[in-house]
Write a protein that holds these residues in place. Sequence first.
Motif, mmCIF file in Angstrom:
data_model
loop_
_atom_site.group_PDB
_atom_site.id
_atom_site.type_symbol
_atom_site.label_atom_id
_atom_site.label_comp_id
_atom_site.label_asym_id
_atom_site.label_seq_id
_atom_site.Cartn_x
_atom_site.Cartn_y
_atom_site.Cartn_z
ATOM 1 N N ALA A 181 27.623 54.726 43.044
ATOM 2 C CA ALA A 181 28.195 54.477 44.363
ATOM 3 C C ALA A 181 29.682 54.836 44.381
ATOM 4 N N THR A 182 30.306 54.646 45.531
ATOM 5 C CA THR A 182 31.757 54.801 45.661
ATOM 6 C C THR A 182 32.374 53.430 45.835
ATOM 7 N N ALA A 183 33.596 53.283 45.358
ATOM 8 C CA ALA A 183 34.284 51.999 45.418
ATOM 9 C C ALA A 183 35.410 52.049 46.444
ATOM 10 N N ALA A 184 35.464 51.059 47.307
ATOM 11 C CA ALA A 184 36.525 50.980 48.313
ATOM 12 C C ALA A 184 37.803 50.448 47.675
ATOM 13 N N LEU A 185 38.947 51.092 47.995
ATOM 14 C CA LEU A 185 40.208 50.758 47.346
ATOM 15 C C LEU A 185 41.012 49.730 48.121
ATOM 16 N N SER A 186 41.751 48.922 47.360
ATOM 17 C CA SER A 186 42.685 47.957 47.941
ATOM 18 C C SER A 186 43.791 47.717 46.924
ATOM 19 N N VAL A 187 44.858 47.067 47.378
ATOM 20 C CA VAL A 187 46.003 46.775 46.516
ATOM 21 C C VAL A 187 46.287 45.278 46.580
ATOM 22 N N THR A 188 46.544 44.678 45.425
ATOM 23 C CA THR A 188 46.899 43.254 45.373
ATOM 24 C C THR A 188 48.186 43.084 44.589
ATOM 25 N N GLY A 189 48.946 42.094 44.953
ATOM 26 C CA GLY A 189 50.166 41.743 44.215
ATOM 27 C C GLY A 189 51.417 42.469 44.632
ATOM 28 N N GLY A 224 39.029 48.409 43.065
ATOM 29 C CA GLY A 224 37.894 49.083 43.677
ATOM 30 C C GLY A 224 36.763 48.089 43.830
ATOM 31 N N ALA A 225 36.092 48.086 44.967
ATOM 32 C CA ALA A 225 35.051 47.103 45.238
ATOM 33 C C ALA A 225 33.775 47.784 45.708
ATOM 34 N N VAL A 226 32.654 47.321 45.150
ATOM 35 C CA VAL A 226 31.322 47.709 45.610
ATOM 36 C C VAL A 226 30.542 46.408 45.775
#
Length: 384
Positions: free
Chosen positions: A315-323, A365-367
């Motif tokens: 699958a593909t992973a959706a990106l995000s940024v934390t911190g 990255g989240a799936v």
Amino acid sequence: MPGLSGVVDVAADLDSSFAVDAAGTLWAWGLNLPNAGNLGLGAGAPVTNVVPQAVPGISGVADVEVGWHAGYARDLSGSLWTWGSNQSGTLANGTYSGYRPYPAKVPGVANVIDLATSRHAGMALRADGWVLVWGHNFNQLFGEDPISATPLQLFRIPGLQEISAGLDNGAGLQDNGRVWTWGNNEHGQAGVDLSRTSVWPPHLMQLGQRATWIEVGLVNTYALREDGTVWAWGGNSSGSVGTGSLAEANHDPAPVIGVANATYVGSGPTADHVVVVQPVLTDFSLTLDPGAGSVIPGGSVEAGLSLTPLNGFSATAALSVTGLPPHGITIEPSATQVSADKAVTITVRAAPPLPPGVYAFAISGAVGSTVRSVPFSLTVTPPP
């Protein structure tokens, strides 16, 4: 295997095997003893069958079990069928000898939802919770009656949905997750103190959680709990209880070491081992190269983000940024998703007048519920 596809159930003894396909066809192969007809292929069938053969005279099969040179099947209507050797009345046809080389329906038995077999005995579970038994009764596998050539009503437990049998002990699973055991307890396989060599009437086990599957082996019993762990008790001379030792006769249920997220447990009345199926959980990892950078206020740095698939992840992973700090640093990815065949360039900008210092954050990255992160460290230096 040649000729087989869409298999939904299998069963085997020492020298013969059976399978049921999605169309309800029963298949058999292996050794077909001349004076037993244990493959159910009819009179004159070859002794050795190296390719699966469709068993004639029966259709709409839902479940198959195999005993000592005898076979048992349940069809979609809930009828019981038997074939093979009739030693000890195992064909449930009212006699105690001979053999039948083809399947025949057992009269008077209906609404069967599960089958189990022991050494020289068969068991059928009806939809109303009654357990029927026939054949030879070793060590109180079915109570006090020593032998029966016709099915007997053994006991009734409302909501019973599954039964299993070993060499001479049995277990049942209710729809509320409770597990019941009975029969021989010489090795603790019925789950009670060894001072009791047999257990009758059925004994309610204490497993701490609901069970979703049961299986009985040669002299041991297994339960799959709803948390995905497998618990075992009984004979352990071959390490079949899976507790990390060969300590014999463990009547207290204990978790099998290293098993998690199990979906299936398999054993049998002649098996001193167990097979557990665990799903291969797909996963992924992220790599950020470089993992650190240095800029002055107003400058930027780039890093490449790549994804490594694990266990068949596709699958593909959706990106995000934390911190990130509340002000001064912005992240500009070249894409909002990352995959194994599509890397992402991450541009990190430091806006003036961001104070000098070290700023740490993470790219994730989240799936679904699976989230993997990789850190990045940005050093902001004073302008020259």
